[in-house]
Scaffold this active site. Structure first.
Site, short mmCIF file in Angstrom:
data_model
loop_
_atom_site.label_atom_id
_atom_site.label_comp_id
_atom_site.label_asym_id
_atom_site.label_seq_id
_atom_site.Cartn_x
_atom_site.Cartn_y
_atom_site.Cartn_z
N CYS A 56 0.84 -1.21 0.00
CA CYS A 56 0.00 0.00 0.00
C CYS A 56 0.87 1.26 0.00
CB CYS A 56 -0.92 -0.01 1.21
SG CYS A 56 -2.04 1.40 1.24
N CYS A 60 0.37 4.98 6.84
CA CYS A 60 -0.25 4.80 8.17
C CYS A 60 0.76 4.10 9.08
CB CYS A 60 -1.52 3.97 8.04
SG CYS A 60 -2.59 4.53 6.69
N CYS A 63 0.49 0.34 10.25
CA CYS A 63 0.03 -0.71 9.34
C CYS A 63 1.13 -1.60 8.76
CB CYS A 63 -0.78 -0.09 8.21
SG CYS A 63 -1.59 -1.35 7.20
N CYS A 100 -16.47 -9.52 5.55
CA CYS A 100 -15.82 -8.22 5.33
C CYS A 100 -14.53 -8.42 4.54
CB CYS A 100 -15.45 -7.57 6.65
SG CYS A 100 -16.82 -7.36 7.76
N CYS A 131 -19.40 -6.52 3.37
CA CYS A 131 -18.74 -5.30 3.82
C CYS A 131 -17.41 -5.21 3.08
CB CYS A 131 -18.51 -5.35 5.33
SG CYS A 131 -17.58 -3.94 5.94
N CYS A 191 -19.50 1.93 8.42
CA CYS A 191 -18.76 1.32 9.52
C CYS A 191 -17.53 2.19 9.71
CB CYS A 191 -18.36 -0.12 9.13
SG CYS A 191 -17.23 -0.88 10.32
N ARG A 263 -18.14 -2.42 17.78
CA ARG A 263 -17.38 -3.65 17.51
C ARG A 263 -16.08 -3.68 18.31
NH1 ARG A 263 -17.55 -7.35 13.37
NH2 ARG A 263 -19.12 -6.05 12.37
N1 SAM Z 1 -6.62 0.47 3.02
C1 SAM Z 1 -7.93 0.70 3.50
C2 SAM Z 1 -8.00 1.79 4.53
O1 SAM Z 1 -7.04 2.06 5.21
O2 SAM Z 1 -9.08 2.36 4.67
C3 SAM Z 1 -8.60 -0.54 4.05
C4 SAM Z 1 -7.79 -1.55 4.82
S1 SAM Z 1 -7.11 -0.96 6.39
C5 SAM Z 1 -6.04 -2.25 6.88
C6 SAM Z 1 -8.53 -1.02 7.48
C7 SAM Z 1 -8.36 -0.48 8.87
O3 SAM Z 1 -7.67 -1.42 9.67
C8 SAM Z 1 -7.56 0.78 9.06
O4 SAM Z 1 -8.33 1.92 8.79
C9 SAM Z 1 -7.18 0.73 10.52
O5 SAM Z 1 -8.11 1.43 11.30
C10 SAM Z 1 -7.21 -0.77 10.84
N2 SAM Z 1 -5.86 -1.27 11.15
C11 SAM Z 1 -4.85 -1.45 10.28
N3 SAM Z 1 -3.73 -1.90 10.89
C12 SAM Z 1 -4.04 -2.02 12.20
C13 SAM Z 1 -3.30 -2.41 13.35
N4 SAM Z 1 -2.03 -2.76 13.28
N5 SAM Z 1 -3.94 -2.43 14.55
C14 SAM Z 1 -5.25 -2.07 14.64
N6 SAM Z 1 -5.99 -1.67 13.58
C15 SAM Z 1 -5.40 -1.63 12.37
FE1 SF4 Z 2 -2.82 1.21 3.35
FE2 SF4 Z 2 -2.71 0.05 5.74
FE3 SF4 Z 2 -3.14 2.66 5.56
FE4 SF4 Z 2 -5.08 0.93 4.75
S1 SF4 Z 2 -4.30 1.21 6.84
S2 SF4 Z 2 -4.37 2.80 3.71
S3 SF4 Z 2 -3.78 -0.72 3.96
S4 SF4 Z 2 -1.26 1.60 4.92
#
Ligand code: SAM
Ligand code: SF4
Ligand code: DTB
Length: 316
Positions: A56, A60, A63, A100, A131, A191, A263
């Site tokens: 990606c 973030c 992530c 989901c 979802c 959500c 949730r």
């Molecule tokens: N890329 C898309 C986005 O960010 O909207 C969808 C997938 S992303 C992995 C979905 C959500 O997972 C993120 O918005 C974040 O809130 C949550 N998430 C991701 N990594 C996480 C982590 N290490 N611990 C807790 N929540 C996490």
């Molecule tokens: Fe990409 Fe992870 Fe951020 Fe979703 S949470 S936008 S998968 S870096």
């Protein structure tokens, strides 16, 4: 009885007062609201599947899937439709009511939307709610996903607007709010929630609940995640979230958004049963069920079955 506590004009001050009540008073108030609006002995269960893992472009800091950090996650292609069908069937057989699907994208593009529409059709055919969480969506894309039968779209605000810049720099809070609005306008259920443990203050957590609760229409589903610390990400060594602070935020979400499903999301694996039970008492009424979240471990199915049985909690 209904509607008495429901308003979307909360002030941060009012929410702070609730949050700072003695613990027993806070969870008792939250539990009363929970009972008035929901069956306190039922949880909804969803199963998660990562349909496109890793690579990606976003940054973030929590992530595992961001291309910017050296994590154990390997880049994969979008999974084929038959793999999605197989996993959706397994999810249904294990008792999930919603499937989901998540993708490590910044936003949805034209090539991918066709694949996504086919996935929604197949999941719906199995009689499951659908979802998706695919990053940013335009208004037109949201309308097309709705037409395909999409029930929910997950798009988290993660934290307060002020703290967001410390977590992600490749998009803005307003970008997130715009997608949520596009989803809402397309009549897809929203959500949206956040993550605790990003290094934020209590005030940032309260402000997150404030933004969610004051949306014109409150989200139907509010995931509260506890950071899953992933090696290689900038937040891998973050301080643990205090369990009572976590339960307080669940209670606050319940009080501020009485109709929403709250949730108890990522991070259950690192919580003991007693903490989870208090979260259910304070108003959490949905969970992710299945051995894996997107790229990390979830609480095991065996463990969850035992816990729900002990608590005599059934599934919706
Ligand atoms: N890329 C898309 C986005 O960010 O909207 C969808 C997938 S992303 C992995 C979905 C959500 O997972 C993120 O918005 C974040 O809130 C949550 N998430 C991701 N990594 C996480 C982590 N290490 N611990 C807790 N929540 C996490
Ligand atoms: Fe990409 Fe992870 Fe951020 Fe979703 S949470 S936008 S998968 S870096
Ligand atoms: C949400 O709020 N939590 C889920 C879901 N929405 C998509 C994702 C949790 C991801 C946890 C880290 C991982 O497994 O990669």
């Amino acid at each position: 009885m209904k509607n008495l506590d429901h308003k979307n004009s909360w002030t941060v001050e009012e929410l702070k007062q609730k949050y700072n009540l003695p613990f027993n008073d806070l969870i008792w108030q939250a539990h009363q609201i929970h009972r008035n609006y929901h069956d306190p002995n039922k949880v909804q269960i969803s199963t998660l599947m990562s349909i496109k893992t890793g690579g990606c472009p976003e940054d973030c800091k929590y992530c595992s899937q961001s291309i910017r950090y050296e994590t154990a996650v390997e880049l994969e292609k979008t999974l084929p439709l038959d793999e999605v069908i197989k996993q959706a069937k397994e999810a249904k057989a294990s008792g999930a009511s919603r499937f989901c699907m998540g993708a490590a994208w910044r936003n949805l593009n034209e090539t991918n939307i066709k694949k996504i529409i086919a996935m929604i059709h197949e999941v719906k055919k199995l009689g499951l709610e659908s979802c998706m969480t695919l990053g940013m969506l335009s208004q037109d894309q949201a309308i097309r996903l709705k037409a395909a039968g999409l029930d929910y779209y997950n798009h988290n605000l993660d934290t307060s607007e002020e703290y967001y810049t410390k977590v992600v720099t490749t998009r803005t809070y307003q970008d997130r709010l715009n997608t949520i609005q596009n989803v809402r306008d397309a009549n897809i259920k929203v959500c949206s929630g956040g993550i605790l443990g990003l290094g934020e203050d209590i005030e940032d957590r309260i402000k997150l609940i404030h933004v969610l609760a004051n949306l014109e229409v409150q989200p139907e589903s509010v995931p509260i995640n506890k950071l899953v610390k992933v090696e290689g990400t900038p937040f891998s060594e973050n301080k643990e979230v205090d369990e009572f602070d976590f339960i307080r935020i669940i209670a606050l979400a319940r009080i501020a958004m009485p109709y929403s499903m709250v949730r108890l999301s990522a991070g259950r694996d690192s919580m003991n049963d007693q903490t989870q039970a208090l979260c259910f008492f304070a108003g959490a009424n949905s969970i992710f069920y299945g051995e894996e979240l997107l790229t990390t471990k979830n609480s095991s199915v065996h463990h969850d079955q035992k816990l729900l049985k002990k608590l005599k909690i059934g599934t919706l």
